[in-house]
Design a protein around this motif. Sequence first.
Motif, short mmCIF file in Angstrom:
data_model
loop_
_atom_site.label_atom_id
_atom_site.label_comp_id
_atom_site.label_asym_id
_atom_site.label_seq_id
_atom_site.Cartn_x
_atom_site.Cartn_y
_atom_site.Cartn_z
N LEU A 155 0.83 -1.20 0.05
CA LEU A 155 0.05 0.07 0.09
C LEU A 155 0.96 1.32 -0.17
O LEU A 155 1.82 1.31 0.92
CB LEU A 155 -0.87 -0.02 1.21
CG LEU A 155 -1.74 1.34 1.34
CD1 LEU A 155 -3.18 0.74 1.99
CD2 LEU A 155 -1.51 2.19 2.34
N LEU A 156 0.60 2.14 -0.88
CA LEU A 156 1.03 3.49 -0.83
C LEU A 156 -0.04 4.60 -0.84
O LEU A 156 -0.72 4.25 -1.69
CB LEU A 156 2.27 3.81 -2.11
CG LEU A 156 2.46 4.98 -2.23
CD1 LEU A 156 3.53 5.40 -1.23
CD2 LEU A 156 3.13 5.41 -3.57
N GLY A 157 -0.05 5.26 0.36
CA GLY A 157 -1.19 6.27 0.42
C GLY A 157 -1.12 7.18 1.72
O GLY A 157 -0.35 7.05 2.63
N SER A 158 -1.58 8.38 1.56
CA SER A 158 -1.30 9.24 2.85
C SER A 158 -2.72 9.85 3.06
O SER A 158 -3.43 10.04 1.84
CB SER A 158 -0.28 10.35 2.61
OG SER A 158 -0.50 11.01 1.60
N GLY A 159 -3.05 10.57 3.98
CA GLY A 159 -4.22 11.14 4.34
C GLY A 159 -4.53 11.02 5.75
O GLY A 159 -3.98 11.47 6.44
N ASP A 160 -5.89 10.38 5.90
CA ASP A 160 -6.20 10.12 7.09
C ASP A 160 -5.29 9.53 8.30
O ASP A 160 -4.92 8.44 8.20
CB ASP A 160 -7.61 9.43 7.25
CG ASP A 160 -8.57 9.40 8.38
OD1 ASP A 160 -9.28 10.20 8.33
OD2 ASP A 160 -8.16 8.42 9.28
N THR A 161 -5.05 10.45 9.24
CA THR A 161 -3.96 9.87 10.31
C THR A 161 -4.32 8.74 11.02
O THR A 161 -3.60 7.72 11.23
CB THR A 161 -3.54 10.90 11.27
OG1 THR A 161 -4.64 11.71 11.50
CG2 THR A 161 -2.60 12.03 10.78
#
Length: 471
Positions: free
Chosen positions: A320-326
């Motif tokens: 998985l590669l992703g960012s956003g909701d901590t």
Amino acid sequence: MKVLLAASEVAPIIKLGGLGDVAGSLPKALAKIDVDIDVIAPYFPFAKTEGLPLFKNIEINVAYAGDNHVVEVWKTKLPGSDVDVILLKNDEYFAGYGGRGKTNYTEIDIFSFYDTAVVAYIKAKFNTYDLIHCNDWHTGMIVGLLSIELGLERPSSLFTIHNLMYQGISVSDLLQKFGIVPGAHPLIDYDIADGDLNFMQQGLTSSDFLNTVSPSYAQEILDGLYKIEVAEIIKSREGRFCGILNGIDYSQFPREYDENNVFEYRATVKKDLLNRLGLDSSKDKPLFGFVGRLDPNQKGIDILFDVIKDLVKKGGQFVLLGSGDTEWEEKLNKLSQDKTLHDNISINTKFDLDLATLIYSGSDFLVVPSKYEPCGLIQMIAMWYGSLPVVNDTGGLKDSVIHGKTGVKFSEYSSNSLMGAIEYAISIYGSDQMKSMIKSAMLADFSWERSAIEYKKLYERILKLREDSKF
Ligand code: ADP
């Protein structure tokens, strides 16, 4: 026909998400079919202009929040084209955005000021644009402000919805900053009757025509799938609403292989990717990827999270590669520490374009479990690189993936349904069917040329509608 396309970002100069990709690609394709088009965006300090021609054009005065603000108008070109990009520079309002650069202002402040500055720019250019193409809530006030400033002389307008769920909602007091008094403008009064000002709603009610980024998402809106007020407004304007599927700009996704040498090449990239992420590469296992914003309301993180353990149990691997909701970032990072999964899952909570490309070209399947997806570019990018998309059958995912031919679809938003699709993917792994699907996926054509023709026709239709309505 002279068109101005307004957006909050324009890739590769300013890229935060899919909207930037669209604003950077569609104008290039339109220019190729003789549409004279400029793009306008805020000049954020993280804008990448290295190696591009860049010069200061003019300075304009923008009246906003009771003050006069100087905005520098800079010009550059979209790389590889003759399309002008107009960057509006104001160090106070455009110091940062989207988690990049420090700013004291909210998104609403930033884009209220931007919309006002775009109107000032159009006036400074003697109102020579025939049509303004606005994109998403960030540009929602532009047409209304143009109507106030220029009346019937304002340019014709198209408002494109990239995501109906982000609307830009502000307290109605904000109107003072624009110099607007309640009671004078029916569309604004109708909007603020509930106490807030909705930028998306303003774009939807003030523009001559509306569209969204895939035919299926357009139909879902008309079918009442999204139970929100702005959807009702669109329904009431059904005759002036359509869906045009986005494309991708293949030049932004370089690939060192094609359908003839794909299997050897991808096998090497997969090995490199597994090694780089510290995953077990001793056995040949189907590798599933996920790339995207970690938005639990849209991107299907919840149903994905629920199947990761099962996916590994059934013999798969997951990156998985992703960012956003901590909260979700933490939850996912915690899961990756589970010793039973350790060798088979890799969680990367960051924004990393190089790793994204490695995942597209090294994974076997790319999971796009979105609850809703206006268009989605990820599945198109994955197909181009030969990773088969596993998608929920909704919106643009429905319009771009063919089950059993270019990818795998599931039709109910649930972890069971997603797991069914993953099991199907595992069952075809390494088969002749999968090989032929990879070739078909790589040959599927989502270039902007096709969509640009539709946009050009739509621009012409809008100009004609406007012309006719004057008589
Ligand atoms: P959305 O616009 O809803 O975020 P899209 O599928 O339309 O989704 O486009 C997402 C774009 O952003 C793609 O180009 C994708 O590669 C990129 N992207 C999203 N998250 C990341 C990340 N963490 N690292 C690198 N690229 C990303």
